[in-house]
Design a protein around this motif. Sequence first.
Motif, mmCIF file in Angstrom:
data_model
loop_
_atom_site.group_PDB
_atom_site.id
_atom_site.type_symbol
_atom_site.label_atom_id
_atom_site.label_comp_id
_atom_site.label_asym_id
_atom_site.label_seq_id
_atom_site.Cartn_x
_atom_site.Cartn_y
_atom_site.Cartn_z
ATOM 1 N N ALA A 248 0.836 -1.199 0.000
ATOM 2 C CA ALA A 248 0.000 0.000 0.000
ATOM 3 C C ALA A 248 0.872 1.251 0.000
ATOM 4 O O ALA A 248 1.895 1.311 0.669
ATOM 5 C CB ALA A 248 -0.903 0.006 1.213
ATOM 6 N N THR A 249 0.421 2.248 -0.759
ATOM 7 C CA THR A 249 1.114 3.532 -0.838
ATOM 8 C C THR A 249 0.084 4.639 -0.740
ATOM 9 O O THR A 249 -0.941 4.598 -1.410
ATOM 10 C CB THR A 249 1.878 3.666 -2.166
ATOM 11 O OG1 THR A 249 2.780 2.574 -2.297
ATOM 12 C CG2 THR A 249 2.673 4.962 -2.218
ATOM 13 N N ILE A 250 0.360 5.622 0.130
ATOM 14 C CA ILE A 250 -0.495 6.802 0.226
ATOM 15 C C ILE A 250 0.202 7.940 -0.489
ATOM 16 O O ILE A 250 1.385 8.199 -0.264
ATOM 17 C CB ILE A 250 -0.767 7.193 1.688
ATOM 18 C CG1 ILE A 250 -1.619 6.133 2.376
ATOM 19 C CG2 ILE A 250 -1.469 8.545 1.758
ATOM 20 C CD1 ILE A 250 -1.964 6.460 3.802
ATOM 21 N N TYR A 251 -0.549 8.616 -1.366
ATOM 22 C CA TYR A 251 -0.044 9.796 -2.063
ATOM 23 C C TYR A 251 -0.664 11.029 -1.417
ATOM 24 O O TYR A 251 -1.881 11.152 -1.346
ATOM 25 C CB TYR A 251 -0.429 9.745 -3.547
ATOM 26 C CG TYR A 251 0.384 8.764 -4.340
ATOM 27 C CD1 TYR A 251 1.443 9.196 -5.126
ATOM 28 C CD2 TYR A 251 0.095 7.411 -4.310
ATOM 29 C CE1 TYR A 251 2.197 8.305 -5.855
ATOM 30 C CE2 TYR A 251 0.849 6.506 -5.037
ATOM 31 C CZ TYR A 251 1.898 6.961 -5.802
ATOM 32 O OH TYR A 251 2.642 6.066 -6.530
ATOM 33 N N PHE A 252 0.194 11.932 -0.939
ATOM 34 C CA PHE A 252 -0.234 13.200 -0.367
ATOM 35 C C PHE A 252 -0.006 14.283 -1.410
ATOM 36 O O PHE A 252 1.134 14.591 -1.736
ATOM 37 C CB PHE A 252 0.574 13.546 0.890
ATOM 38 C CG PHE A 252 0.459 12.529 1.983
ATOM 39 C CD1 PHE A 252 -0.629 12.546 2.832
ATOM 40 C CD2 PHE A 252 1.439 11.571 2.162
ATOM 41 C CE1 PHE A 252 -0.736 11.610 3.851
ATOM 42 C CE2 PHE A 252 1.340 10.643 3.176
ATOM 43 C CZ PHE A 252 0.247 10.662 4.026
ATOM 44 N N HIS A 253 -1.068 14.849 -1.943
ATOM 45 C CA HIS A 253 -0.952 15.948 -2.890
ATOM 46 C C HIS A 253 -1.074 17.242 -2.091
ATOM 47 O O HIS A 253 -1.953 17.371 -1.236
ATOM 48 C CB HIS A 253 -2.049 15.869 -3.951
ATOM 49 C CG HIS A 253 -1.905 14.670 -4.831
ATOM 50 N ND1 HIS A 253 -1.324 14.738 -6.067
ATOM 51 C CD2 HIS A 253 -2.250 13.376 -4.641
ATOM 52 C CE1 HIS A 253 -1.322 13.532 -6.610
ATOM 53 N NE2 HIS A 253 -1.880 12.693 -5.766
ATOM 54 N N PHE A 254 -0.195 18.193 -2.360
ATOM 55 C CA PHE A 254 -0.179 19.436 -1.600
ATOM 56 C C PHE A 254 0.363 20.565 -2.458
ATOM 57 O O PHE A 254 0.919 20.340 -3.526
ATOM 58 C CB PHE A 254 0.672 19.283 -0.338
ATOM 59 C CG PHE A 254 2.124 19.017 -0.627
ATOM 60 C CD1 PHE A 254 3.049 20.047 -0.630
ATOM 61 C CD2 PHE A 254 2.564 17.740 -0.900
ATOM 62 C CE1 PHE A 254 4.382 19.803 -0.905
ATOM 63 C CE2 PHE A 254 3.902 17.482 -1.179
ATOM 64 C CZ PHE A 254 4.809 18.517 -1.181
ATOM 65 N N LYS A 255 0.183 21.786 -1.969
ATOM 66 C CA LYS A 255 0.775 22.954 -2.628
ATOM 67 C C LYS A 255 1.996 23.361 -1.828
ATOM 68 O O LYS A 255 1.935 23.503 -0.611
ATOM 69 C CB LYS A 255 -0.222 24.092 -2.708
ATOM 70 C CG LYS A 255 -1.322 23.810 -3.697
ATOM 71 C CD LYS A 255 -2.077 25.036 -4.052
ATOM 72 C CE LYS A 255 -3.106 24.650 -5.109
ATOM 73 N NZ LYS A 255 -3.814 25.759 -5.618
ATOM 74 N N ASP A 256 3.116 23.535 -2.531
ATOM 75 C CA ASP A 256 4.337 23.934 -1.832
ATOM 76 C C ASP A 256 4.314 25.428 -1.521
ATOM 77 O O ASP A 256 3.322 26.112 -1.753
ATOM 78 C CB ASP A 256 5.584 23.527 -2.621
ATOM 79 C CG ASP A 256 5.716 24.235 -3.952
ATOM 80 O OD1 ASP A 256 4.978 25.202 -4.198
ATOM 81 O OD2 ASP A 256 6.570 23.820 -4.749
ATOM 82 N N THR A 257 5.415 25.940 -1.003
ATOM 83 C CA THR A 257 5.471 27.345 -0.577
ATOM 84 C C THR A 257 5.263 28.317 -1.728
ATOM 85 O O THR A 257 4.852 29.450 -1.512
ATOM 86 C CB THR A 257 6.821 27.641 0.102
ATOM 87 O OG1 THR A 257 7.879 27.262 -0.796
ATOM 88 C CG2 THR A 257 6.956 26.869 1.395
ATOM 89 N N GLU A 258 5.539 27.884 -2.955
ATOM 90 C CA GLU A 258 5.354 28.744 -4.126
ATOM 91 C C GLU A 258 3.988 28.550 -4.779
ATOM 92 O O GLU A 258 3.710 29.122 -5.827
ATOM 93 C CB GLU A 258 6.469 28.483 -5.134
ATOM 94 C CG GLU A 258 7.848 28.813 -4.578
ATOM 95 C CD GLU A 258 8.968 28.379 -5.506
ATOM 96 O OE1 GLU A 258 8.694 27.809 -6.585
ATOM 97 O OE2 GLU A 258 10.123 28.608 -5.138
ATOM 98 N N GLY A 259 3.144 27.698 -4.177
ATOM 99 C CA GLY A 259 1.810 27.458 -4.706
ATOM 100 C C GLY A 259 1.746 26.428 -5.816
ATOM 101 O O GLY A 259 0.725 26.274 -6.469
ATOM 102 N N VAL A 260 2.821 25.718 -6.039
ATOM 103 C CA VAL A 260 2.869 24.696 -7.087
ATOM 104 C C VAL A 260 2.381 23.364 -6.519
ATOM 105 O O VAL A 260 2.782 22.946 -5.434
ATOM 106 C CB VAL A 260 4.319 24.548 -7.634
ATOM 107 C CG1 VAL A 260 4.394 23.442 -8.674
ATOM 108 C CG2 VAL A 260 4.813 25.858 -8.188
ATOM 109 N N GLU A 261 1.490 22.710 -7.254
ATOM 110 C CA GLU A 261 0.954 21.412 -6.837
ATOM 111 C C GLU A 261 2.043 20.348 -6.936
ATOM 112 O O GLU A 261 2.741 20.239 -7.940
ATOM 113 C CB GLU A 261 -0.222 21.035 -7.736
ATOM 114 C CG GLU A 261 -0.977 19.820 -7.293
ATOM 115 C CD GLU A 261 -1.915 20.069 -6.125
ATOM 116 O OE1 GLU A 261 -2.207 19.110 -5.417
ATOM 117 O OE2 GLU A 261 -2.343 21.213 -5.938
#
Length: 131
Positions: free
Chosen positions: A81-94
């Motif tokens: 099993a693998t969990i993918y965490f999608h987030f926006k970095d400090t520059e707002g890039v996904e």
Amino acid sequence: MMIFIPPFEKHHTSSAVAAALVILAPVIYLVRITIKYTIPAIKGKTALEINQTGIIDYARHFIIEWADITDLRLFYNRGMATIYFHFKDTEGVEDYIRTRLIWVSGDSREIYSIIAANLEDRNPNWKIKHE
């Protein structure tokens, strides 16, 4: 062994270097995996922590705060099993970071559900979309 003997003769230094790299690359990789994951797992150290701030992966050395997470996905590949965490970095890039749950004790779906519930409580912009 006969494959590796000719490169180590007198006039084949470039072949000897190439053969040494072919031998050393897997050894270095195994040592790295052992030091980074296996030894801490045997010692019972925490691999993944879910707390008030967010998610901390001690094995890969990253922290994602709840407010930064935009999507969460759980995948199974080859029984792992693998969990993918999608987030926006400090520059707002996904961007995304994936964490394999092989070193995390507990049921993968339960871990995913705990993270999703924490997201719903702490990130008002996030709604469970899919699993």
